[in-house]
Motif scaffolding. Structure first.
Motif, PDB file in Angstrom:
ATOM      1  N   PRO A   1       1.425  43.545 -16.186  1.00 27.03           N
ATOM      2  CA  PRO A   1       0.574  44.421 -17.005  1.00 27.03           C
ATOM      3  C   PRO A   1      -0.929  44.219 -16.808  1.00 27.03           C
ATOM      4  N   ILE A   2      -1.321  43.379 -15.860  1.00 25.69           N
ATOM      5  CA  ILE A   2      -2.743  43.140 -15.599  1.00 25.69           C
ATOM      6  C   ILE A   2      -2.996  43.202 -14.105  1.00 25.69           C
ATOM      7  N   ALA A   3      -4.238  43.443 -13.726  1.00 27.46           N
ATOM      8  CA  ALA A   3      -4.623  43.370 -12.318  1.00 27.46           C
ATOM      9  C   ALA A   3      -4.726  41.888 -11.953  1.00 27.46           C
ATOM     10  N   THR A   4      -4.128  41.506 -10.829  1.00 23.88           N
ATOM     11  CA  THR A   4      -4.065  40.091 -10.462  1.00 23.88           C
ATOM     12  C   THR A   4      -4.499  39.878  -9.018  1.00 23.88           C
ATOM     13  N   THR A   5      -4.890  38.645  -8.724  1.00 25.19           N
ATOM     14  CA  THR A   5      -5.145  38.215  -7.358  1.00 25.19           C
ATOM     15  C   THR A   5      -3.916  37.438  -6.883  1.00 25.19           C
ATOM     16  N   ARG A   6      -3.919  37.038  -5.617  1.00 23.32           N
ATOM     17  CA  ARG A   6      -2.795  36.233  -5.109  1.00 23.32           C
ATOM     18  C   ARG A   6      -2.645  34.946  -5.899  1.00 23.32           C
ATOM     19  N   GLY A   7      -3.755  34.299  -6.201  1.00 22.07           N
ATOM     20  CA  GLY A   7      -3.711  33.050  -6.968  1.00 22.07           C
ATOM     21  C   GLY A   7      -3.141  33.245  -8.361  1.00 22.07           C
ATOM     22  N   ASP A   8      -3.511  34.351  -9.000  1.00 17.49           N
ATOM     23  CA  ASP A   8      -2.961  34.660 -10.325  1.00 17.49           C
ATOM     24  C   ASP A   8      -1.451  34.829 -10.246  1.00 17.49           C
ATOM     25  N   ARG A   9      -1.011  35.590  -9.248  1.00 17.12           N
ATOM     26  CA  ARG A   9       0.431  35.835  -9.099  1.00 17.12           C
ATOM     27  C   ARG A   9       1.175  34.553  -8.765  1.00 17.12           C
ATOM     28  N   LEU A  10       0.556  33.667  -7.965  1.00 22.06           N
ATOM     29  CA  LEU A  10       1.187  32.380  -7.675  1.00 22.06           C
ATOM     30  C   LEU A  10       1.336  31.563  -8.956  1.00 22.06           C
ATOM     31  N   PHE A  11       0.298  31.505  -9.764  1.00 22.57           N
ATOM     32  CA  PHE A  11       0.350  30.750 -11.012  1.00 22.57           C
ATOM     33  C   PHE A  11       1.426  31.306 -11.938  1.00 22.57           C
ATOM     34  N   ILE A  12       1.440  32.623 -12.124  1.00 23.16           N
ATOM     35  CA  ILE A  12       2.446  33.256 -12.986  1.00 23.16           C
ATOM     36  C   ILE A  12       3.844  33.019 -12.417  1.00 23.16           C
ATOM     37  N   GLY A  13       3.984  33.134 -11.099  1.00 25.39           N
ATOM     38  CA  GLY A  13       5.280  32.918 -10.463  1.00 25.39           C
ATOM     39  C   GLY A  13       5.770  31.483 -10.597  1.00 25.39           C
ATOM     40  N   LEU A  14       4.854  30.512 -10.477  1.00 25.43           N
ATOM     41  CA  LEU A  14       5.247  29.109 -10.634  1.00 25.43           C
ATOM     42  C   LEU A  14       5.655  28.812 -12.079  1.00 25.43           C
ATOM     43  N   LEU A  15       4.965  29.421 -13.032  1.00 26.03           N
ATOM     44  CA  LEU A  15       5.381  29.252 -14.433  1.00 26.03           C
ATOM     45  C   LEU A  15       6.782  29.820 -14.641  1.00 26.03           C
ATOM     46  N   CYS A  16       7.027  31.009 -14.103  1.00 27.26           N
ATOM     47  CA  CYS A  16       8.361  31.612 -14.222  1.00 27.26           C
ATOM     48  C   CYS A  16       9.420  30.746 -13.552  1.00 27.26           C
ATOM     49  N   ALA A  17       9.099  30.208 -12.381  1.00 28.06           N
ATOM     50  CA  ALA A  17      10.049  29.350 -11.671  1.00 28.06           C
ATOM     51  C   ALA A  17      10.380  28.102 -12.495  1.00 28.06           C
ATOM     52  N   ALA A  18       9.371  27.514 -13.102  1.00 35.09           N
ATOM     53  CA  ALA A  18       9.613  26.332 -13.937  1.00 35.09           C
ATOM     54  C   ALA A  18      10.489  26.678 -15.135  1.00 35.09           C
ATOM     55  N   TYR A  19      10.214  27.806 -15.777  1.00 36.75           N
ATOM     56  CA  TYR A  19      11.020  28.203 -16.938  1.00 36.75           C
ATOM     57  C   TYR A  19      12.455  28.533 -16.542  1.00 36.75           C
ATOM     58  N   ILE A  20      12.645  29.158 -15.396  1.00 37.67           N
ATOM     59  CA  ILE A  20      14.007  29.451 -14.924  1.00 37.67           C
ATOM     60  C   ILE A  20      14.775  28.148 -14.724  1.00 37.67           C
ATOM     61  N   ASN A  21      14.138  27.163 -14.114  1.00 37.73           N
ATOM     62  CA  ASN A  21      14.797  25.872 -13.899  1.00 37.73           C
ATOM     63  C   ASN A  21      15.100  25.170 -15.217  1.00 37.73           C
ATOM     64  N   LEU A  22      14.166  25.200 -16.155  1.00 36.22           N
ATOM     65  CA  LEU A  22      14.399  24.555 -17.445  1.00 36.22           C
ATOM     66  C   LEU A  22      15.525  25.235 -18.227  1.00 36.22           C
ATOM     67  N   VAL A  23      15.551  26.556 -18.218  1.00 34.66           N
ATOM     68  CA  VAL A  23      16.621  27.285 -18.911  1.00 34.66           C
ATOM     69  C   VAL A  23      17.969  26.964 -18.270  1.00 34.66           C
ATOM     70  N   PHE A  24      18.006  26.920 -16.937  1.00 38.80           N
ATOM     71  CA  PHE A  24      19.254  26.609 -16.247  1.00 38.80           C
ATOM     72  C   PHE A  24      19.738  25.210 -16.611  1.00 38.80           C
ATOM     73  N   ILE A  25      18.836  24.254 -16.619  1.00 37.41           N
ATOM     74  CA  ILE A  25      19.223  22.883 -16.973  1.00 37.41           C
ATOM     75  C   ILE A  25      19.755  22.835 -18.406  1.00 37.41           C
ATOM     76  N   GLY A  26      19.088  23.561 -19.304  1.00 38.40           N
ATOM     77  CA  GLY A  26      19.519  23.582 -20.692  1.00 38.40           C
ATOM     78  C   GLY A  26      20.858  24.270 -20.913  1.00 38.40           C
ATOM     79  N   LEU A  27      21.149  25.280 -20.092  1.00 36.67           N
ATOM     80  CA  LEU A  27      22.377  26.057 -20.270  1.00 36.67           C
ATOM     81  C   LEU A  27      23.497  25.685 -19.293  1.00 36.67           C
ATOM     82  N   ALA A  28      23.280  24.727 -18.409  1.00 37.35           N
ATOM     83  CA  ALA A  28      24.270  24.403 -17.380  1.00 37.35           C
ATOM     84  C   ALA A  28      25.624  24.031 -17.979  1.00 37.35           C
ATOM     85  N   GLY A  29      25.628  23.264 -19.046  1.00 35.66           N
ATOM     86  CA  GLY A  29      26.889  22.885 -19.685  1.00 35.66           C
ATOM     87  C   GLY A  29      27.617  24.089 -20.267  1.00 35.66           C
ATOM     88  N   ARG A  30      26.875  24.971 -20.893  1.00 33.26           N
ATOM     89  CA  ARG A  30      27.486  26.176 -21.458  1.00 33.26           C
ATOM     90  C   ARG A  30      27.975  27.128 -20.371  1.00 33.26           C
TER      91      ARG A  30
END
Length: 102
Positions: free
Chosen positions: A42-71
């Motif tokens: 929803p915002i205009a971004t640079t490559r660095g902005d997209r990398l930062f947002i993408g790395l945050l998303c990647a970290a959250y995906i990994n954390l959610v997976f670790i939390g839900l792996a047993g389920r």
């Protein structure tokens, strides 16, 4: 020095990939300065902005997976929890999508 963290192969690969991305993005930025771009984010971004947002998303995906792996193992009637490589691939795919289309 690094005894405080559980260094497994997937964890090491994840952090090595992040380090390589940062080095690659630095070289890319020096060779070809970025401009603002509007994608599906929803915002205009640079490559660095997209990398930062993408790395945050990647970290959250990994954390959610670790939390839900047993389920997930229970839902799919698996003998053991699914491999962490599943979340690594999913997080890198999300990062690639955000970098390319975001």
């Amino acid at each position: 020095m690094f005894d405080w963290m559980a260094w497994t192969l997937p964890v090491a690969v994840f952090f090595i990939c992040i380090a390589l991305m940062l080095v690659g993005m630095t070289v890319w930025e020096i060779r070809s300065p970025t401009t603002l771009r509007k994608g599906f984010l929803p915002i205009a971004t640079t490559r660095g902005d997209r990398l930062f947002i993408g790395l945050l998303c990647a970290a959250y995906i990994n954390l959610v997976f670790i939390g839900l792996a047993g389920r997930i193992a229970g839902w799919l009637a698996l003998d053991q929890e699914p491999s962490i490589w599943v979340s690594f691939v999913a997080s890198m795919a999300a990062l690639a999508l955000i970098m390319r289309r975001g």
